[in-house]
Write a protein that holds these residues in place. Structure first.
Motif, PDB file in Angstrom:
ATOM      1  N   SER A  35       0.844  -1.189   0.000  1.00  0.00           N
ATOM      2  CA  SER A  35       0.000   0.000   0.000  1.00  0.00           C
ATOM      3  C   SER A  35       0.883   1.245   0.000  1.00  0.00           C
ATOM      4  N   TRP A  36       0.275   2.399  -0.287  1.00  0.00           N
ATOM      5  CA  TRP A  36       1.036   3.650  -0.347  1.00  0.00           C
ATOM      6  C   TRP A  36       1.677   3.964   1.004  1.00  0.00           C
ATOM      7  N   THR A  37       0.927   3.786   2.092  1.00  0.00           N
ATOM      8  CA  THR A  37       1.464   4.059   3.434  1.00  0.00           C
ATOM      9  C   THR A  37       2.640   3.142   3.741  1.00  0.00           C
ATOM     10  N   HIS A  38       2.526   1.871   3.366  1.00  0.00           N
ATOM     11  CA  HIS A  38       3.602   0.907   3.584  1.00  0.00           C
ATOM     12  C   HIS A  38       4.811   1.271   2.722  1.00  0.00           C
ATOM     13  N   ALA A  39       4.554   1.769   1.503  1.00  0.00           N
ATOM     14  CA  ALA A  39       5.651   2.171   0.618  1.00  0.00           C
ATOM     15  C   ALA A  39       6.461   3.302   1.251  1.00  0.00           C
ATOM     16  N   LYS A  40       5.781   4.262   1.885  1.00  0.00           N
ATOM     17  CA  LYS A  40       6.489   5.344   2.581  1.00  0.00           C
ATOM     18  C   LYS A  40       7.417   4.764   3.650  1.00  0.00           C
ATOM     19  N   MET A  41       6.931   3.786   4.382  1.00  0.00           N
ATOM     20  CA  MET A  41       7.737   3.175   5.441  1.00  0.00           C
ATOM     21  C   MET A  41       8.931   2.426   4.862  1.00  0.00           C
ATOM     22  N   GLU A  42       8.724   1.742   3.732  1.00  0.00           N
ATOM     23  CA  GLU A  42       9.818   1.000   3.099  1.00  0.00           C
ATOM     24  C   GLU A  42      10.931   1.948   2.657  1.00  0.00           C
ATOM     25  N   CYS A  43      10.545   3.099   2.096  1.00  0.00           N
ATOM     26  CA  CYS A  43      11.551   4.080   1.686  1.00  0.00           C
ATOM     27  C   CYS A  43      12.285   4.641   2.908  1.00  0.00           C
ATOM     28  N   ALA A  44      11.541   4.910   3.988  1.00  0.00           N
ATOM     29  CA  ALA A  44      12.153   5.455   5.199  1.00  0.00           C
ATOM     30  C   ALA A  44      13.209   4.505   5.761  1.00  0.00           C
ATOM     31  N   LYS A  45      12.971   3.186   5.616  1.00  0.00           N
ATOM     32  CA  LYS A  45      13.955   2.199   6.075  1.00  0.00           C
ATOM     33  C   LYS A  45      15.276   2.349   5.336  1.00  0.00           C
ATOM     34  N   ARG A  46      15.202   2.880   4.116  1.00  0.00           N
ATOM     35  CA  ARG A  46      16.399   3.067   3.290  1.00  0.00           C
ATOM     36  C   ARG A  46      16.926   4.498   3.382  1.00  0.00           C
ATOM     37  N   CYS A  47      16.504   5.226   4.421  1.00  0.00           N
ATOM     38  CA  CYS A  47      16.916   6.624   4.609  1.00  0.00           C
ATOM     39  C   CYS A  47      16.557   7.468   3.391  1.00  0.00           C
ATOM     40  N   SER A  48      15.391   7.194   2.799  1.00  0.00           N
ATOM     41  CA  SER A  48      14.958   7.918   1.614  1.00  0.00           C
ATOM     42  C   SER A  48      13.463   8.212   1.745  1.00  0.00           C
ATOM     43  N   HIS A  49      12.843   8.624   0.655  1.00  0.00           N
ATOM     44  CA  HIS A  49      11.414   8.941   0.677  1.00  0.00           C
ATOM     45  C   HIS A  49      10.808   8.617  -0.682  1.00  0.00           C
ATOM     46  N   LEU A  50       9.473   8.502  -0.722  1.00  0.00           N
ATOM     47  CA  LEU A  50       8.801   8.271  -1.995  1.00  0.00           C
ATOM     48  C   LEU A  50       9.138   9.392  -2.967  1.00  0.00           C
ATOM     49  N   TYR A  80       6.813  13.847   1.467  1.00  0.00           N
ATOM     50  CA  TYR A  80       8.030  14.073   2.249  1.00  0.00           C
ATOM     51  C   TYR A  80       8.283  15.563   2.478  1.00  0.00           C
ATOM     52  N   SER A  81       8.313  16.339   1.401  1.00  0.00           N
ATOM     53  CA  SER A  81       8.598  17.767   1.529  1.00  0.00           C
ATOM     54  C   SER A  81       7.383  18.560   1.992  1.00  0.00           C
ATOM     55  N   ASN A  82       6.185  17.973   1.839  1.00  0.00           N
ATOM     56  CA  ASN A  82       4.919  18.605   2.214  1.00  0.00           C
ATOM     57  C   ASN A  82       4.663  19.898   1.449  1.00  0.00           C
ATOM     58  N   VAL A  83       5.223  20.034   0.251  1.00  0.00           N
ATOM     59  CA  VAL A  83       4.970  21.223  -0.571  1.00  0.00           C
ATOM     60  C   VAL A  83       3.881  20.900  -1.595  1.00  0.00           C
ATOM     61  N   PRO A  84       3.103  21.910  -1.998  1.00  0.00           N
ATOM     62  CA  PRO A  84       2.087  21.670  -3.028  1.00  0.00           C
ATOM     63  C   PRO A  84       2.731  21.217  -4.330  1.00  0.00           C
ATOM     64  N   ILE A  85       2.081  20.338  -5.058  1.00  0.00           N
ATOM     65  CA  ILE A  85       2.580  19.883  -6.358  1.00  0.00           C
ATOM     66  C   ILE A  85       2.274  20.964  -7.386  1.00  0.00           C
ATOM     67  N   THR A  86       3.317  21.449  -8.062  1.00  0.00           N
ATOM     68  CA  THR A  86       3.135  22.511  -9.057  1.00  0.00           C
ATOM     69  C   THR A  86       3.257  21.997 -10.485  1.00  0.00           C
ATOM     70  N   PHE A  87       4.001  20.913 -10.679  1.00  0.00           N
ATOM     71  CA  PHE A  87       4.075  20.280 -11.999  1.00  0.00           C
ATOM     72  C   PHE A  87       3.218  19.017 -11.975  1.00  0.00           C
ATOM     73  N   TYR A  88       2.424  18.804 -13.030  1.00  0.00           N
ATOM     74  CA  TYR A  88       1.584  17.605 -13.141  1.00  0.00           C
ATOM     75  C   TYR A  88       1.811  16.927 -14.490  1.00  0.00           C
ATOM     76  N   ALA A  89       1.653  15.606 -14.501  1.00  0.00           N
ATOM     77  CA  ALA A  89       1.764  14.843 -15.745  1.00  0.00           C
ATOM     78  C   ALA A  89       0.614  13.835 -15.824  1.00  0.00           C
ATOM     79  N   TRP A  90      -0.607  14.295 -15.527  1.00  0.00           N
ATOM     80  CA  TRP A  90      -1.759  13.395 -15.506  1.00  0.00           C
ATOM     81  C   TRP A  90      -2.012  12.747 -16.866  1.00  0.00           C
TER      82      TRP A  90
END
Length: 452
Positions: free
Chosen positions: A332-347, A396-406
């Protein structure tokens, strides 16, 4: 005559955070003369890509930067008579109508009468070309519109054309520089690796990698360790003794504190290890003190040696100074965040179409992908509107997304029932984005920016 002075607690707080005697070097968007420090801060607040400013009070000279001291710590220099400040230190309210702007990453807000504004191009972004050495940029060169930069190719690449990059008024770089690099650089999971057969001590190996615009390899998991060994070290000429031949220096070491292993370039603590049985030598005090550097064996296992040992070495380059990792596990997305954090990184957080396309082509596109874009060959990013429906932010950065590629037809905001449960953004193999329920089981892409 009436004089209005803008002075409140928030502005006083901003002035208290000015850092005297420092500046950020060679991360310039644009520069301005006859500016006050407040003018400089306002210019940064209006410019989406700006993260910090340098100000020279004696000449009323302002520089706005696309990095700050956290993301480019090696460029944060002591500089008498300069003042350094970060974007977050200033109240967005001082730019009046522009405080509500939604300009893209390469735009800045231009205030208009009646509380209105418009977005205009500010820069051409960070140049990116395979083989180009970004560290060769000059002190006064910048990425702003109608500015220029000069670059060399990496030492191991042949170079043709002019070194000059000019940022055109349309926001595109104009150049004829071509870098043709040796095929000995091999791509794997978004990183580029090079084995040098030249045998040198560990400190010289670091320098040799730096000459190539890279650094000694940093290994994140067993799969990568095994791939490096099988790709570069397994040969028919290897000795039966694992330690004698077919080994290579990595960036791992405990030079500073015995038993506390870190990577030399990122300066991060080593969390994943692949020690050969009996290693490292920390349990043997008589020899541990002189065995401070880690090399890779052809089995994919690690060994510690004296840093003076003469060894081959493996260099590593990231894409745009970032390191990426694709987790193959479907979570899941929440679990993915945790997996990245284990690697000292972020989504992963994506700032432009070029990066979106590169990530998709590097990690997601395969000959086995199904015809339906949504069924497979996708991966979680950090994008979401979990907190406020329709207001997308990076986790991670908690900034609004300004570029989109929908992808066409996305996101699901036009379908209220679907929109309420589709709060997380994944990347498709085409480089386009899609929103899904955060509970969907998906692979994921982690990102780490060195220097942070």
């Amino acid at each position: 005559m009436i004089v209005i002075i803008y002075c409140d607690a928030s502005l006083q707080d901003s002035y208290s955070k000015l850092q005297y005697g420092h500046r950020l070097d060679r991360k310039l968007i644009n520069s301005f003369v006859n500016f006050s420090i407040l003018d400089c801060a306002e210019e940064c607040l209006r410019t989406t890509r700006c993260k910090s400013v340098n100000y020279y009070k004696g000449a009323h000279f302002c520089e706005i930067n696309y990095e700050n001291k956290s993301s480019a710590n090696d460029r944060f220099l002591e500089s008498p008579r300069w003042i350094y400040s970060e974007k977050e230190d200033w109240d967005i309210g001082i730019v009046s109508s522009c405080s509500a702007s939604n300009c893209s990453i390469n735009e800045k807000c231009k205030p208009l009468p009646m509380g209105k504004f418009e977005c205009v191009l500010s820069d051409c972004g960070i140049p990116s070309q395979w083989g180009m050495n970004l560290s060769s940029v000059g002190r006064w060169e910048g990425i702003g519109i109608e500015r220029f930069m000069k670059f060399d190719c990496y030492q191991n690449c042949s170079q043709s054309g002019s070194r000059l990059f000019v940022c055109a008024p349309n926001g595109q770089w104009e150049t004829d520089l071509k870098c043709v690099c040796a095929s000995s650089w091999i791509e794997y999971q978004g990183h580029y690796y090079y084995l040098s057969e030249k045998k040198v001590k560990w400190t010289d190996a670091k320098l040799e990698c730096e000459k190539r615009g890279s650094h000694l390899v940093e290994i994140g998991d067993q799969e990568e360790s095994g791939w490096l060994a099988s790709t570069f070290l397994v040969k028919s000429s290897c000795s039966t003794n694992l330690f004698e031949k077919c080994t290579a220096w990595t960036g791992g070491n405990d030079v500073d504190v015995e038993g506390r292993y870190r990577w030399s370039y990122s300066n991060l603590s080593i969390t994943f290890t692949a020690w050969k049985e009996g290693e490292p030598s920390v349990g043997l005090p008589t020899i541990a003190e002189e065995r401070d550097c880690i090399d890779l064996l052809r089995t994919g296992e690690w060994n510690d040696r004296p840093c003076s040992y003469i060894n081959s070495f493996i260099c590593w380059i990231e894409y745009r100074d970032n390191c990426y990792y694709k987790g193959k596990k479907r979570v899941s997305w929440t679990h993915a965040k945790m997996e990245c954090a284990k690697r000292c990184s972020h989504l992963v957080e994506i700032g432009d179409q070029e990066t979106s396309d590169w990530l998709a082509s590097t990690f997601l596109y395969k000959s086995t992908c199904p015809a339906n874009l949504f069924n497979d060959c996708t991966a979680w990013t950090g994008g979401n509107d979990v907190d406020v429906e329709g207001q997308y932010r990076w986790s991670y950065s908690n900034v609004p997304i300004t570029f989109y590629a929908w992808k066409v037809g996305e996101p699901s905001l036009g379908s209220p029932k679907g929109a309420e449960i589709r709060d997380c953004i994944d990347l498709l193999r085409t480089g386009k984005w899609n929103d899904r329920p955060c509970s969907y089981l998906n692979p994921f892409i982690c990102e780490m920016s060195y220097g942070q």
